[in-house]
Design a protein around this motif. Structure first.
Motif, PDB file in Angstrom:
ATOM      1  N   ALA A  40     -14.533 -58.107  58.637  1.00 15.81           N
ATOM      2  CA  ALA A  40     -14.893 -59.097  57.677  1.00 15.81           C
ATOM      3  C   ALA A  40     -13.471 -59.845  57.222  1.00 15.81           C
ATOM      4  CB  ALA A  40     -15.777 -59.105  56.539  1.00 15.81           C
ATOM      5  N   LEU A  41     -12.443 -59.126  57.037  1.00 18.34           N
ATOM      6  CA  LEU A  41     -11.428 -59.769  56.552  1.00 18.34           C
ATOM      7  C   LEU A  41     -10.445 -60.191  57.494  1.00 18.34           C
ATOM      8  CD1 LEU A  41     -10.557 -57.483  53.455  1.00 18.34           C
ATOM      9  CD2 LEU A  41     -11.437 -59.844  53.345  1.00 18.34           C
ATOM     10  N   GLN A  42     -10.631 -59.463  58.752  1.00 18.68           N
ATOM     11  CA  GLN A  42      -9.716 -59.780  59.822  1.00 18.68           C
ATOM     12  C   GLN A  42     -10.033 -60.871  60.742  1.00 18.68           C
ATOM     13  OE1 GLN A  42      -8.849 -55.966  61.766  1.00 18.68           O
ATOM     14  NE2 GLN A  42      -7.053 -55.648  60.225  1.00 18.68           N
ATOM     15  N   ASN A  43     -11.299 -60.962  60.743  1.00 15.16           N
ATOM     16  CA  ASN A  43     -12.037 -62.059  61.668  1.00 15.16           C
ATOM     17  C   ASN A  43     -12.843 -63.088  60.887  1.00 15.16           C
ATOM     18  OD1 ASN A  43     -11.511 -60.442  64.145  1.00 15.16           O
ATOM     19  ND2 ASN A  43     -12.628 -59.158  63.233  1.00 15.16           N
ATOM     20  N   THR A  44     -13.240 -64.117  61.692  1.00 11.57           N
ATOM     21  CA  THR A  44     -13.929 -65.255  61.011  1.00 11.57           C
ATOM     22  C   THR A  44     -15.530 -65.174  61.331  1.00 11.57           C
ATOM     23  OG1 THR A  44     -12.153 -66.626  61.169  1.00 11.57           O
ATOM     24  CG2 THR A  44     -14.116 -67.725  60.896  1.00 11.57           C
ATOM     25  N   TYR A  45     -16.397 -64.986  60.489  1.00 13.45           N
ATOM     26  CA  TYR A  45     -17.819 -64.857  60.608  1.00 13.45           C
ATOM     27  C   TYR A  45     -18.273 -66.150  59.978  1.00 13.45           C
ATOM     28  CZ  TYR A  45     -16.875 -60.415  62.553  1.00 13.45           C
ATOM     29  OH  TYR A  45     -16.134 -59.351  63.373  1.00 13.45           O
TER      30      TYR A  45
END
Length: 223
Positions: A40-45
């Motif tokens: 969740a912190l490394q990617n954009t959702y």
């Protein structure tokens, strides 16, 4: 639109992946709280579907960390905890919605669409346009001069990826990620087949979609 599913039940998790992919959403998934937080912190959702009882890091702690890091993702808690205080705690700690198990998949879908319409999400008007083409993100429909064009879920995801970045080259890797997520890969040939199919469908209604292949780089669509 990209959704992260953090749910420790493998059966439920896979069911959600299949159902949401069928509706045209791109999904990533994990059953581990610590791994889910890292993803969740490394990617954009756009939306995170979050169970509360998770191994290695519980859902409430994960949610608090996301909000402390100012994550813009909408969080929908999906939990067997159905007491009023459980729901209140989840919402006060930063969840945008709370759905108790067991649940109806249709209701889950409706709640996701509602989260999409709230302020703060990209494409909050529910549609993307390029010339006379309109891609409606809520109804998952595609039209040219108000004439409907039927797309497969993968074709829709490809157009959503391109329509969201008009006049910019979108790499094959980004297109693949939009269609199948981070943990699978859609080949160059498969992407070409999908785009060729989209072009044929557009020509069938007397349209011409301004998609160009930038060989060695990816694809671009002209606004």
């Amino acid at each position: 639109m990209k959704i992260l599913i953090i749910e420790d039940s493998e059966i439920l998790r896979r069911s959600l992946v299949v159902g949401l992919n069928h509706l045209g959403f791109a999904t990533d998934e994990t059953g581990d709280g610590a791994i889910g937080l890292k993803m969740a912190l490394q990617n954009t959702y756009d939306v995170i579907i979050l169970d509360l009882m998770l191994p290695n890091l519980d859902g409430m702690a994960l949610l608090q960390t996301l909000r402390n890091k100012n994550s813009p993702a909408r969080v929908l808690i999906l939990s067997a905890k159905n007491q009023t205080q459980d729901r209140v705690d989840g919402l006060l700690k930063g969840a945008d919605d709370y759905l108790t198990k067991p649940f109806s998949f249709d209701e889950l879908h409706a709640r996701i669409l509602t989260l999409m319409r709230r302020g703060g999400l990209e494409h909050s008007d529910d549609s993307l346009t390029v010339g006379d083409f309109r891609l409606n993100l809520a109804s998952r429909t595609f039209t040219y001069l108000d004439r409907s064009i039927e797309l497969t879920p993968n074709e829709f995801k490809i157009l959503e990826c391109l329509f969201s970045k008009p006049n910019r080259v979108v790499s094959l890797e980004k297109i693949s990620e939009a269609v199948v997520g981070h943990y699978d890969y859609l080949s160059k040939n498969a992407i070409e087949v999908h785009i060729s199919a989209i072009r044929r469908k557009v020509r069938a209604v007397d349209g011409q979609l301004p998609i160009q292949n930038k060989r060695g780089f990816g694809y671009t669509i002209s606004q």
